[in-house]
Motif scaffolding. Structure first.
Motif, PDB file in Angstrom:
ATOM      1  N   PHE A 192       0.863  -1.172   0.000  1.00 32.04           N
ATOM      2  CA  PHE A 192       0.000   0.000   0.000  1.00 32.04           C
ATOM      3  C   PHE A 192       0.905   1.229   0.000  1.00 32.04           C
ATOM      4  O   PHE A 192       1.736   1.393   0.900  1.00 32.04           O
ATOM      5  N   ALA A 194       1.263   5.579  -0.535  1.00 35.83           N
ATOM      6  CA  ALA A 194       0.519   6.825  -0.373  1.00 35.83           C
ATOM      7  C   ALA A 194       0.204   7.451  -1.728  1.00 35.83           C
ATOM      8  O   ALA A 194       1.003   7.389  -2.668  1.00 35.83           O
ATOM      9  N   GLU A 244      -6.937   7.836  -0.599  1.00 40.54           N
ATOM     10  CA  GLU A 244      -5.659   8.356  -0.119  1.00 40.54           C
ATOM     11  C   GLU A 244      -4.454   7.480  -0.458  1.00 40.54           C
ATOM     12  O   GLU A 244      -3.316   7.889  -0.237  1.00 40.54           O
ATOM     13  N   TYR A 245      -4.710   6.310  -0.999  1.00 39.13           N
ATOM     14  CA  TYR A 245      -3.592   5.381  -1.210  1.00 39.13           C
ATOM     15  C   TYR A 245      -3.904   4.392  -2.327  1.00 39.13           C
ATOM     16  O   TYR A 245      -5.034   4.336  -2.841  1.00 39.13           O
ATOM     17  N   HIS A 269       5.658   8.153  -3.860  1.00 39.27           N
ATOM     18  CA  HIS A 269       4.638   7.272  -3.299  1.00 39.27           C
ATOM     19  C   HIS A 269       5.239   6.377  -2.208  1.00 39.27           C
ATOM     20  O   HIS A 269       5.386   5.161  -2.388  1.00 39.27           O
ATOM     21  N   ILE A 272       2.859   3.163   3.038  1.00 41.34           N
ATOM     22  CA  ILE A 272       2.151   3.495   4.268  1.00 41.34           C
ATOM     23  C   ILE A 272       2.809   2.752   5.428  1.00 41.34           C
ATOM     24  O   ILE A 272       3.087   1.555   5.341  1.00 41.34           O
ATOM     25  N   CYS A 282       1.277  11.147   7.066  1.00 39.84           N
ATOM     26  CA  CYS A 282       0.489  10.041   6.520  1.00 39.84           C
ATOM     27  C   CYS A 282       0.510   8.844   7.471  1.00 39.84           C
ATOM     28  O   CYS A 282      -0.528   8.240   7.760  1.00 39.84           O
TER      29      CYS A 282
END
Length: 332
Positions: A192, A194, A244-245, A269, A272, A282
């Motif tokens: 995952f 961002a 958001e991701y 990116h 997370i 984040c």
């Protein structure tokens, strides 16, 4: 006189290398002297130590038992860490899912938080778990650990979960290391990241590692005159977009330290939950959902066509179920 028959895990190495493992407390000078005097022989003949061992070879030691035991030292043991130690948070009796097992290898689903190989003496890593697992099932003995140690073949960061290839035998370790070195076994990760990560296809860059701080830096162009810079290749494929991701799959073409984490962060990116390369604001938002480590999981491995004792792996693909934290983000 003691006679030792070379097994599969000792075969393929030089005779003197085996002797240094078998009589680990003896000096090289002593071992070569015993070879010259024929106090140590190979298949009934004088040897110089350079011979390549094969399974079934007979090694004879014309030495007193007291001498042999003195030079053998203590048998290979698994050191169980102090459970109260700050860096030994995972218990030695933890259960690790085995995805596949045959005579030569294990594929396991490593949990986040567990080291692949220990960093300090008191650590309990996947390597120690592997030895415990094989000892408890009679696949190896403490005495055999004197001359061969089963080991992981590929590494994952402590807080990355997923598939790790482990060598149970010398043949398994050598074959898997060859496949990884030649990049004929393909590794895919789920993650995952961002933001809306619309990266599709292969991205290349250069990576420079800071050994002192255990951190890497990504450059978009090859730096001139810096031989320490490593060329990296990362393949990306977005799977699902969230507000958001992005949930994505990455293929690792080159396996450098922190490659996926640092490369995606450099592309805007970050993963997370990644405390080292991620975005703090984040990460703080997702901490409320219980996300406390990078959302990176070694999801799938694909093996090339093989024959012989590895035919049961030939052309096959294996996956490791994603951790619960992944399922949580999928449902947000």
């Amino acid at each position: 006189m003691r006679e030792v028959t070379i097994g599969a895990n000792e075969a393929g190495q030089r005779f003197d290398k085996f002797l240094k493992k078998y009589l680990k407390e003896a000096g090289s000078g002593f071992l070569y002297k015993m070879l010259r005097k024929k106090n140590i022989t190979l298949n009934g003949s004088k040897a110089d130590g350079s011979e390549k061992l094969t399974a079934g070879d007979r090694v004879c030691f014309f030495l007193a038992e007291e001498t042999l035991e003195k030079f053998r030292g203590a048998p290979g043991e698994v050191t169980v860490p102090d459970k109260t130690a700050s860096n030994s948070s995972l218990k030695p009796d933890l259960q690790i899912p085995v995805i596949f097992e045959n005579e030569h290898i294990l594929l396991v689903n490593k949990p986040a938080g567990l080291l692949t190989q220990k960093a300090e003496a008191q650590d309990y890593s996947l390597n120690e778990w592997l030895t415990d697992y094989l000892l408890s099932r009679g696949k190896i003995t403490a005495d055999q650990l004197r001359t061969f140690r089963p080991s992981v073949c590929n590494r994952l960061d402590r807080n990355t979960s997923g598939l790790v290839i482990c060598g149970k035998t010398l043949a398994g370790s050598q074959k898997m290391s060859e496949l990884l070195r030649e990049r004929t076994v393909h590794k895919y990760y789920r993650l995952f990241a961002a933001g809306r990560m619309e990266l599709e296809g292969v991205t290349q860059a250069w990576l420079i590692k800071d050994e002192k701080n255990n951190q890497v830096r990504i450059l978009s162009a090859e730096p001139k005159g810096n031989k320490a810079a490593a060329h990296i290749v990362t393949g990306c494929r977005p799977l699902t977009f969230y507000p958001e991701y992005t949930y994505a799959e990455v293929e690792l073409f080159t396996g450098k330290s922190h490659q996926i984490r640092a490369h995606l962060a450099a592309l805007g990116h970050p993963l997370i939950g990644d405390a080292k390369y991620g975005n703090k604001a984040c990460n703080d938002r997702f901490r409320r959902l219980g996300i406390r480590s990078q959302m990176l999981h070694a999801f799938r491995v694909e093996f090339p066509v093989m024959d012989g004792c590895f035919a049961d792996l030939s052309g096959k693909s294996f996956t490791a179920p994603e951790p619960e934290a992944f399922l949580r983000l999928k449902t947000q």
